[in-house]
Design a protein around this motif. Structure first.
Motif, PDB file in Angstrom:
ATOM      1  N   GLU A   1       0.860  -1.178   0.000  1.00  0.00           N
ATOM      2  CA  GLU A   1       0.000   0.000   0.000  1.00  0.00           C
ATOM      3  C   GLU A   1       0.894   1.225   0.000  1.00  0.00           C
ATOM      4  O   GLU A   1       1.877   1.276   0.751  1.00  0.00           O
ATOM      5  CB  GLU A   1      -0.854  -0.008   1.270  1.00  0.00           C
ATOM      6  CG  GLU A   1      -2.087   0.878   1.212  1.00  0.00           C
ATOM      7  CD  GLU A   1      -2.942   0.701   2.452  1.00  0.00           C
ATOM      8  OE1 GLU A   1      -3.377  -0.432   2.717  1.00  0.00           O
ATOM      9  OE2 GLU A   1      -3.123   1.701   3.175  1.00  0.00           O
ATOM     10  N   LEU A   2       0.570   2.180  -0.810  1.00  0.00           N
ATOM     11  CA  LEU A   2       1.323   3.426  -0.793  1.00  0.00           C
ATOM     12  C   LEU A   2       1.206   4.070   0.589  1.00  0.00           C
ATOM     13  O   LEU A   2       0.113   4.121   1.144  1.00  0.00           O
ATOM     14  CB  LEU A   2       0.771   4.412  -1.823  1.00  0.00           C
ATOM     15  CG  LEU A   2       1.315   4.422  -3.240  1.00  0.00           C
ATOM     16  CD1 LEU A   2       0.542   5.420  -4.081  1.00  0.00           C
ATOM     17  CD2 LEU A   2       2.801   4.738  -3.271  1.00  0.00           C
TER      18      LEU A   2
ATOM     19  N   ALA B   1       0.141   9.029  -0.820  1.00  0.00           N
ATOM     20  CA  ALA B   1      -0.890   8.335  -1.587  1.00  0.00           C
ATOM     21  C   ALA B   1      -1.481   9.239  -2.666  1.00  0.00           C
ATOM     22  O   ALA B   1      -1.744   8.804  -3.780  1.00  0.00           O
ATOM     23  CB  ALA B   1      -1.979   7.827  -0.655  1.00  0.00           C
ATOM     24  N   ALA B   2      -1.687  10.487  -2.335  1.00  0.00           N
ATOM     25  CA  ALA B   2      -2.270  11.410  -3.318  1.00  0.00           C
ATOM     26  C   ALA B   2      -1.303  11.612  -4.487  1.00  0.00           C
ATOM     27  O   ALA B   2      -1.691  11.617  -5.646  1.00  0.00           O
ATOM     28  CB  ALA B   2      -2.596  12.739  -2.655  1.00  0.00           C
TER      29      ALA B   2
ATOM     30  N   GLY C   1       0.932   9.582  -5.592  1.00  0.00           N
ATOM     31  CA  GLY C   1       1.218   8.391  -6.389  1.00  0.00           C
ATOM     32  C   GLY C   1       0.017   7.655  -6.932  1.00  0.00           C
ATOM     33  O   GLY C   1       0.165   6.640  -7.596  1.00  0.00           O
ATOM     34  N   ARG C   2      -1.187   8.186  -6.673  1.00  0.00           N
ATOM     35  CA  ARG C   2      -2.360   7.369  -7.003  1.00  0.00           C
ATOM     36  C   ARG C   2      -2.555   7.162  -8.492  1.00  0.00           C
ATOM     37  O   ARG C   2      -3.161   6.195  -8.906  1.00  0.00           O
ATOM     38  CB  ARG C   2      -3.628   7.965  -6.383  1.00  0.00           C
ATOM     39  CG  ARG C   2      -4.109   9.256  -6.999  1.00  0.00           C
ATOM     40  CD  ARG C   2      -5.405   9.715  -6.322  1.00  0.00           C
ATOM     41  NE  ARG C   2      -5.895  10.962  -6.891  1.00  0.00           N
ATOM     42  CZ  ARG C   2      -5.465  12.163  -6.552  1.00  0.00           C
ATOM     43  NH1 ARG C   2      -4.543  12.288  -5.624  1.00  0.00           N
ATOM     44  NH2 ARG C   2      -5.950  13.247  -7.121  1.00  0.00           N
ATOM     45  N   HIS C   3      -2.041   8.074  -9.335  1.00  0.00           N
ATOM     46  CA  HIS C   3      -2.196   7.883 -10.775  1.00  0.00           C
ATOM     47  C   HIS C   3      -1.020   7.122 -11.384  1.00  0.00           C
ATOM     48  O   HIS C   3      -1.011   6.855 -12.576  1.00  0.00           O
ATOM     49  CB  HIS C   3      -2.334   9.244 -11.469  1.00  0.00           C
ATOM     50  CG  HIS C   3      -3.611   9.946 -11.130  1.00  0.00           C
ATOM     51  ND1 HIS C   3      -4.843   9.355 -11.291  1.00  0.00           N
ATOM     52  CD2 HIS C   3      -3.843  11.170 -10.611  1.00  0.00           C
ATOM     53  CE1 HIS C   3      -5.781  10.199 -10.895  1.00  0.00           C
ATOM     54  NE2 HIS C   3      -5.212  11.302 -10.473  1.00  0.00           N
TER      55      HIS C   3
ATOM     56  N   GLN D   1       4.671   2.954  -8.179  1.00  0.00           N
ATOM     57  CA  GLN D   1       4.278   3.013  -6.769  1.00  0.00           C
ATOM     58  C   GLN D   1       5.276   2.258  -5.891  1.00  0.00           C
ATOM     59  O   GLN D   1       5.576   2.669  -4.772  1.00  0.00           O
ATOM     60  CB  GLN D   1       2.865   2.442  -6.591  1.00  0.00           C
ATOM     61  CG  GLN D   1       1.788   3.342  -7.183  1.00  0.00           C
ATOM     62  CD  GLN D   1       0.387   2.840  -6.906  1.00  0.00           C
ATOM     63  OE1 GLN D   1       0.201   1.779  -6.308  1.00  0.00           O
ATOM     64  NE2 GLN D   1      -0.610   3.583  -7.347  1.00  0.00           N
TER      65      GLN D   1
ATOM     66  N   THR E   1       7.363   4.111  -2.911  1.00  0.00           N
ATOM     67  CA  THR E   1       7.314   3.618  -1.537  1.00  0.00           C
ATOM     68  C   THR E   1       8.725   3.374  -1.001  1.00  0.00           C
ATOM     69  O   THR E   1       9.042   3.749   0.145  1.00  0.00           O
ATOM     70  CB  THR E   1       6.473   2.336  -1.466  1.00  0.00           C
ATOM     71  OG1 THR E   1       5.175   2.632  -1.984  1.00  0.00           O
ATOM     72  CG2 THR E   1       6.357   1.826  -0.043  1.00  0.00           C
TER      73      THR E   1
ATOM     74  N   HIS F   1       7.793  11.206 -11.166  1.00  0.00           N
ATOM     75  CA  HIS F   1       6.944  11.063  -9.977  1.00  0.00           C
ATOM     76  C   HIS F   1       7.753  11.242  -8.699  1.00  0.00           C
ATOM     77  O   HIS F   1       7.316  11.896  -7.752  1.00  0.00           O
ATOM     78  CB  HIS F   1       6.273   9.690  -9.961  1.00  0.00           C
ATOM     79  CG  HIS F   1       4.999   9.624 -10.741  1.00  0.00           C
ATOM     80  ND1 HIS F   1       3.838  10.251 -10.329  1.00  0.00           N
ATOM     81  CD2 HIS F   1       4.701   9.002 -11.903  1.00  0.00           C
ATOM     82  CE1 HIS F   1       2.873  10.003 -11.211  1.00  0.00           C
ATOM     83  NE2 HIS F   1       3.367   9.257 -12.177  1.00  0.00           N
TER      84      HIS F   1
ATOM     85  N   THR G   1       7.191  14.325  -6.073  1.00  0.00           N
ATOM     86  CA  THR G   1       6.736  14.031  -4.714  1.00  0.00           C
ATOM     87  C   THR G   1       7.567  14.778  -3.680  1.00  0.00           C
ATOM     88  O   THR G   1       7.046  15.264  -2.677  1.00  0.00           O
ATOM     89  CB  THR G   1       6.791  12.517  -4.457  1.00  0.00           C
ATOM     90  OG1 THR G   1       5.962  11.865  -5.427  1.00  0.00           O
ATOM     91  CG2 THR G   1       6.291  12.169  -3.061  1.00  0.00           C
TER      92      THR G   1
END
Lengths: 399, 400
Positions: free
Chosen positions: B55-56, B61-62, B64-66, B72, B76, B138, B142
């Motif tokens: 799970e991210l 999470a926001a 990496g959600r796309h 991901q 992480t 990404h 981030t």
């Protein structure tokens, strides 16, 4: 740390405007576009019908290989490398320990699709095993190493539209810091239906607005990019190494910058920084990677404009994408090769279809080819949509 | 200029997070299980190192959600490494923090719908996430790293190569710090191809074992933060180890078949030692590529003998892929992390499934239990499709 001069002694270009240095230079001098109707795959019903597709490329006219299957990208890469070695007067023995740097945005998507079709249509046990090794991002560079017996340093870049720029910059660093004397550096990207469909889905290809299909960098009427394909291998060496073997020096890399921005800040400042960081001598021209993309040309142009504002004199800007098409990861290498040829000929090609500049893009590229003006130093800049920018400073041979 | 590692993070089939990963390696846990993420009906091989629990982290999470699953994993592992290196709290110029990612297949799941596979997850964003550079984008977005970025793809040498390039960038002045990481995800595309190459085992990964019959592929991400030693000391960052040297080369022989001699592997190890300014007798331990294919393990054993001579039979070797599976682009990164943990702990994790040594692989393989062994310097090997080879030399941090 003392550093060494890095010179270019061989150019092997393969593109829609020609194969080899002579043909490429002639097409640049006449600003001939390589964009035509796509024949490689069926585009019936698709909005985008044109690309800078390489036609009539026959690898066997350049080299005899024992490989029985080659992806389109691999064919171009092998051809470009043989041309570069011929241009530099290097034998296979000469490059056995050379460093090898290559880049590609899409790699071997044609063969990926071919392999995967069997999985979907026939199931896992009826795929063709021999195809799979030809689907990797590093397949072209590996085949170069195998074909030419190059066992030295070996680096492959999957860095999107700046892939070959990354390759050349790291080759330049490795030579200038004395870690190697001789390197082959370049990149390749080939047209594929999968990449074409993917980019079309994203609205990246002209005509993204349903208008006329055209590659019009920095123009108010730009509506997307037009794809191209190609491969370029450059032979780079230290000046001393080149002189020791009596090589003809075609040009020199005098500066390089790889810069990147983040979405929250925009990328114009990244472009500006990259140009400034790479500049070691005032450029006589800038070869900008404007490709007709609605968004990217905006920030690329803004960054170039900011750089130009700092210069004491006007500097002409041109984009070669309407000539070569948007060649993805090959773009940096192709434009670098072109810059050397442009400085050799003294003719700076016009930017085709750029007669209606977008004021917001801040760049008004030349719309007529220029002859006779000083052309001894050029900046070549290419960008990836995600905000990475590669800039090279190139100068004309002094011999 | 000395270049050091100051942060690490990992997502792996045997555990997420360096502590869990290292504990699992020492305990001899194995991450190979039946694949559930995609339909393996009709495939000759159905077991792999699939990451079953992932799970991210909530705070990214926001961001990496796309991103696709491969990215991901990278995000992480990067999150752990960034925290580990204390980047968020340190006085670091983010414009001088670079990103070098590395992968075999990149965001392949974002392209499968275009390659002919119908996909429930197909969407307009998909192809934009396919590009390998997108994963590095990404990471940069981030944490607002605005140093240069690049992505290497050298098949299973990718992760190791990225670390070496990171050191080069720092020495060349292109960055002060580099977040470098290898990553890959299991996909139908890759699984179908790797299955077809007949390099996989139905049984287990048995490196250097007489019964070995292939490797088993897996997935994950490993990230390391690299910077100059001076920079680390200036900002008070704890140093894990020194990245002393590396080398890359190619066998120049065949896309898949190993060369008949071990010259490529031998040369890359020697060049890495030369880059580190070390003689072979400085190495206390080899973290092997050890894929358990019939050819690789013999070739690698031969190369170890070529490089280390009489010491080869008593130089401890381990092969992490017996536990993790072959993590593809992430393998070199994961094995660098394991090598660093060995340096710091003095423990070499065991190679699993290898209790019948192959006489043709005459090496001192650590088996059964972790071995206590004072380890100041490790040489880590990697190799990949296309004939790529990579070797990395890691050394204990110097005290000041």
């Amino acid at each position: 740390m003392s550093t060494r001069d890095v010179v270019i002694t061989g150019i092997g270009p393969v593109s829609a405007i020609g194969t080899g240095r002579v043909a490429t230079r002639q097409a640049l001098e006449s600003a001939t576009s390589g964009i035509h109707d796509i024949t490689l795959f069926d585009v019936e019903g698709m909005p985008t019908r044109r690309a800078a597709e390489i036609r009539d490329f026959d690898l066997e006219q350049i080299l005899q290989t024992r490989q029985t299957y080659l992806d389109r990208a691999s064919q171009f890469a092998l051809g470009a490398t043989q041309l570069a070695l011929d241009d530099a007067g290097l034998s296979r023995e000469d490059v056995a320990n050379a460093a090898l740097f290559y880049g590609s945005a899409f790699g071997c998507m044609d063969t990926m699709a071919l392999f995967f079709e069997d999985l979907v249509a026939k199931g896992p046990r009826l795929v063709k095993p021999f195809l799979f090794p030809h689907t990797y991002s590093n397949t072209p560079i590996s085949l170069i190493a195998i074909e030419f017996g190059i066992c030295g340093y070996h680096a492959n870049y999957a860095s999107g539209n700046v892939a070959s720029g990354c390759a050349i910059i790291d080759a330049y660093d490795r030579i200038r810091t004395g870690r190697c004397d001789l390197a082959l550096a370049g990149g390749v990207d080939a047209l594929s239906l999968a990449a074409y469909e993917g980019l079309s889905e994203l609205g990246e290809l002209s005509p993204g607005d349903g208008g006329d299909e055209c590659c019009a960098p920095f123009s108010a009427h730009r509506n997307g990019t037009v794809l191209g394909e190609g491969a370029v291998t450059l032979v780079l060496e230290s000046r001393d190494h080149a002189r020791a073997r009596g090589a003809a020096i075609l040009g020199e890399i005098t500066g390089a910058s790889l810069a990147a921005g983040v979405e929250s800040s925009g990328y114009a400042a990244t472009v500006h920084h990259s140009l400034a960081a790479a500049t070691t001598r005032t450029p006589h021209a800038i070869c900008a990677g404007g490709n007709g993309s609605v968004e990217q040309d905006l920030w690329l142009g803004a960054g170039i404009g900011a750089f130009l504002d700092e210069q004491p004199n006007p500097i002409p800007v041109t984009s070669l994408v309407p000539i070569f098409g948007n060649t993805g990861g090959c773009a940096s290498a192709l434009q670098s090769a072109a810059a050397i040829l442009i400085m050799e000929s003294g003719v700076l090609p016009a930017t085709l279809h750029a007669d209606n500049p977008d004021p917001a893009a801040r760049v008004a590229p030349i719309t007529d080819s220029t002859r006779g003006a000083p052309l001894e130093n050029m900046l070549v800049t290419t960008a990836d949509p995600g905000g990475t920018v590669a800039t090279l400073s190139l100068c004309k041979s002094d011999t | 200029m000395s270049v050091v590692v100051t942060g690490m993070g990992i997502v792996s089939p045997i555990g997420n997070g360096v502590d869990a990963f290292w504990t699992a390696l020492l305990e001899g846990q194995c991450g190979i299980r039946e694949i559930t993420r995609f339909d393996t009906e009709g495939f000759p091989f159905t077991r792999g190192g699939e990451i079953s629990s992932f799970e991210l982290p909530a705070h990214i999470a926001a961001a990496g959600r796309h991103a696709n699953l491969a990215t991901q994993f990278l995000l992480t592992a990067a999150d752990e490494a960034v925290a580990d290196a204390q980047l968020a709290t340190a006085n670091v110029d983010l414009a001088r923090v670079a990103v070098i990612a590395a992968s075999n297949f990149g965001g392949i799941t974002s392209a499968e719908h275009l390659l002919g596979e119908s996909s429930e997850a197909s969407g307009l964003e998909d192809f934009s996430e396919y590009g390998f550079l997108r994963s590095a984008d990404h990471v940069a977005n981030t944490w607002c790293f605005t140093g240069p970025r690049s992505v290497l793809s050298l098949s299973c040498s990718s992760g190791t190569a990225a670390m070496g390039l990171a050191a080069d960038w720092i020495r060349a002045g292109r960055a002060e710090m580099v977040l470098t990481g290898g990553y890959d995800v299991l996909s139908r595309f890759a699984w179908s191809g790797l299955s077809a190459l007949r390099a996989m085992s139905h049984d287990a990964v048995r490196p250097f074992d007489a019964r070995r019959d292939g490797t088993i592929f897996s997935e994950g991400a490993g990230v390391l933060i690299v910077e100059s030693e001076d920079h680390a000391h200036q900002r008070g960052a704890p140093i894990y180890a020194e990245l002393s040297g590396y080398a890359l080369n190619n066998n120049a022989y065949h896309l898949t078949a190993p060369s008949k001699d071990s010259k490529g592997t031998t040369d890359v190890m020697r060049m890495a030692l030369a880059d580190a300014g070390m003689a072979a007798d400085a190495i206390d331990h080899v973290n092997a590529h050890g894929t358990a294919t019939p050819h690789n393990d013999v070739a690698e054993s031969t190369a170890i003998h070529e490089v280390f001579g009489a010491r080869a039979s008593s130089l401890p070797v381990t092969a992490n892929k017996s536990a993790t599976g072959h993590m593809m682009g992430a393998a070199g990164s994961a094995e660098a992390i394991a090598s660093i943990m060995t340096i710091r702990s003095g423990l070499i994790p065991p190679t699993l499934n290898a209790d019948q040594p192959d006489p043709a692989c005459d090496i001192d393989l650590v088996r059964d239990q972790p071995r206590e062994h004072t380890t100041r310097c490790v040489l880590s090997n990697s190799a990949g499709i296309g004939g790529t080879n990579a070797a990395l030399v890691l050394r204990e941090a110097r005290s000041r």
